[in-house]
Design a protein around this motif. Sequence first.
Motif, PDB file in Angstrom:
ATOM      1  N   ALA A  73       9.490   6.298  -3.300  1.00 37.26           N
ATOM      2  CA  ALA A  73       8.982   7.479  -2.601  1.00 37.26           C
ATOM      3  C   ALA A  73       8.794   8.612  -3.604  1.00 37.26           C
ATOM      4  O   ALA A  73       9.613   8.805  -4.500  1.00 37.26           O
ATOM      5  N   ILE A 115      10.163  -0.153   1.906  1.00 36.81           N
ATOM      6  CA  ILE A 115       9.784   1.015   1.095  1.00 36.81           C
ATOM      7  C   ILE A 115      10.248   0.796  -0.341  1.00 36.81           C
ATOM      8  O   ILE A 115      11.445   0.700  -0.618  1.00 36.81           O
ATOM      9  N   LEU A 120       1.032   8.020   3.295  1.00 35.89           N
ATOM     10  CA  LEU A 120       1.006   9.435   2.919  1.00 35.89           C
ATOM     11  C   LEU A 120       1.427  10.261   4.105  1.00 35.89           C
ATOM     12  O   LEU A 120       0.929  10.019   5.214  1.00 35.89           O
ATOM     13  N   GLU A 153       5.579  -2.183   1.427  1.00 40.00           N
ATOM     14  CA  GLU A 153       5.197  -3.598   1.399  1.00 40.00           C
ATOM     15  C   GLU A 153       5.844  -4.286   2.599  1.00 40.00           C
ATOM     16  O   GLU A 153       7.006  -4.006   2.924  1.00 40.00           O
ATOM     17  N   ILE A 212       4.724  10.464  -0.556  1.00 39.83           N
ATOM     18  CA  ILE A 212       3.953   9.231  -0.732  1.00 39.83           C
ATOM     19  C   ILE A 212       4.955   8.086  -0.814  1.00 39.83           C
ATOM     20  O   ILE A 212       5.768   8.043  -1.742  1.00 39.83           O
ATOM     21  N   LEU A 213       4.909   7.205   0.176  1.00 42.76           N
ATOM     22  CA  LEU A 213       5.816   6.060   0.188  1.00 42.76           C
ATOM     23  C   LEU A 213       5.028   4.820  -0.217  1.00 42.76           C
ATOM     24  O   LEU A 213       3.992   4.525   0.397  1.00 42.76           O
ATOM     25  N   ALA A 214       5.481   4.115  -1.233  1.00 44.59           N
ATOM     26  CA  ALA A 214       4.885   2.826  -1.584  1.00 44.59           C
ATOM     27  C   ALA A 214       5.527   1.788  -0.665  1.00 44.59           C
ATOM     28  O   ALA A 214       6.757   1.683  -0.624  1.00 44.59           O
ATOM     29  N   GLY A 223       0.804  -1.215   0.000  1.00 45.16           N
ATOM     30  CA  GLY A 223       0.000   0.000   0.000  1.00 45.16           C
ATOM     31  C   GLY A 223       0.830   1.255   0.000  1.00 45.16           C
ATOM     32  O   GLY A 223       1.934   1.278  -0.569  1.00 45.16           O
ATOM     33  N   ALA A 224       0.296   2.274   0.645  1.00 46.05           N
ATOM     34  CA  ALA A 224       0.954   3.574   0.624  1.00 46.05           C
ATOM     35  C   ALA A 224       0.883   4.238   1.988  1.00 46.05           C
ATOM     36  O   ALA A 224      -0.089   4.079   2.723  1.00 46.05           O
TER      37      ALA A 224
END
Length: 126
Positions: free
Chosen positions: A81, A78, A53, A98, A94-96, A50-51
């Motif tokens: 970004a 991460i 914020l 997992e 915004i960091l993706a 996900g992300a």
Amino acid sequence: MTLPKALLEEFDEFVKTRKYFKRSEAIRDALRFFITENKWRYEEDSRFIGALLLMYDHDVPGISDYLTHIQHIYHENIKTAVHIHLDEHKCLEILAVEGNGGRLRNLADEIGHRKGVEMSKLVLVK
Ligand code: NI
């Protein structure tokens, strides 16, 4: 199940504007959304993606260094970004992410409680 009258009225108004045929359809969607949105909170050992914020004021001393530092600590979680300069002071990042629900929650908490971070929101799916 009992609900406050005002909440039910507001919900019915929402149901009407969203063109649901029945209130029960809207309740079903609301429950699905609620469960998906919160699953990571109680499935600490499952894998999520996900992300995260976050909005912060880059003038707060040390905040940029701190965010770089913490992202290195969580480098395995991460994926990427994105940094957006919102105005002369505020930044949106915004960091993706997992990883395990518990690990990602720790990351979100550590960042969210830092002075200068004005908003942080974690959105995860399984
Ligand atoms: Ni910025």
